[in-house]
Design an enzyme around this catalytic site. Structure first.
Site, PDB file in Angstrom:
ATOM      1  N   TYR A   1       0.790  -1.236   0.000  1.00 33.32           N
ATOM      2  CA  TYR A   1       0.000   0.000   0.000  1.00 33.32           C
ATOM      3  C   TYR A   1       0.826   1.292   0.000  1.00 33.32           C
ATOM      4  O   TYR A   1       0.266   2.384   0.031  1.00 33.32           O
ATOM      5  CB  TYR A   1      -0.965  -0.009   1.196  1.00 33.32           C
TER       6      TYR A   1
ATOM      7  N   HIS B   1      -9.189   1.332  -5.678  1.00 35.62           N
ATOM      8  CA  HIS B   1      -8.373   0.391  -4.898  1.00 35.62           C
ATOM      9  C   HIS B   1      -6.907   0.713  -5.150  1.00 35.62           C
ATOM     10  O   HIS B   1      -6.479   0.835  -6.312  1.00 35.62           O
ATOM     11  CB  HIS B   1      -8.678  -1.059  -5.275  1.00 35.62           C
TER      12      HIS B   1
END
Ligand code: CA2
Length: 140
Positions: A22, A97
């Site tokens: 991430y 996302h």
């Protein structure tokens, strides 16, 4: 022009854990960049780890705002109720996302949100939020 950014569960941990997936930037830092870049946009940021709270927020902003940028986190793959909330509102939603969910586990390939959203931006890191804002503010 009002844009709501809504992040789901665990996205408060951005920049602190699982940096390989991430990235290493906190959402607060990224949000500061977004506000600076789109000075003409009135942003509202909301994050919750609770499904019902996310639904309440989607309903709250879902009729008056110009657009919603939504990363429902893990609820993407499980929550019929979040999909129903998006279908019920009039404000367009862009699903974002950070990671490429299609290159990960099988269960992440299912989204209860994609079919109800105006579109989805997947796997482009935090840049996806930027691109979603670009789309929602275009020609407004
Ligand atoms: O790639 C995405 O943006 C996801 O929505 C992130 C969710 C995951 O369940 C989805 O499949 C894809 C997980 C969010 C967890 O975020 C963390 C961030 C930093 C450290 C730990 C978790």
């Amino acid at each position: 022009m009002k844009i709501a950014i809504i992040n789901g569960p665990n996205l408060n941990l951005l920049g602190q854990r699982e940096k390989g997936i991430y990235g290493n930037m906190s959402f607060e830092d990224y949000f500061a960049y977004l506000k600076e870049k789109y000075k003409h946009v009135q942003f509202h940021y909301y994050q919750s780890n609770v499904e019902g709270e996310l639904i309440n927020e989607i309903q709250r902003v879902g009729y008056e705002y110009t657009g919603i940028v939504l990363n429902p986190g893990g609820y993407t793959h499980t929550s019929v109720a979040i999909g129903d909330a998006i279908a019920a509102i009039t404000t367009p939603v862009v699903e974002v996302h950070i990671s490429n969910v299609h290159a990960r586990e099988e269960f992440r390939k299912i989204s209860h949100v994609s079919a109800k959203a105006a579109g989805s931006i997947i796997g482009l890191g935090l840049k996806g939020y930027d691109l979603a804002v670009e789309y929602l503010t275009d020609n407004k």
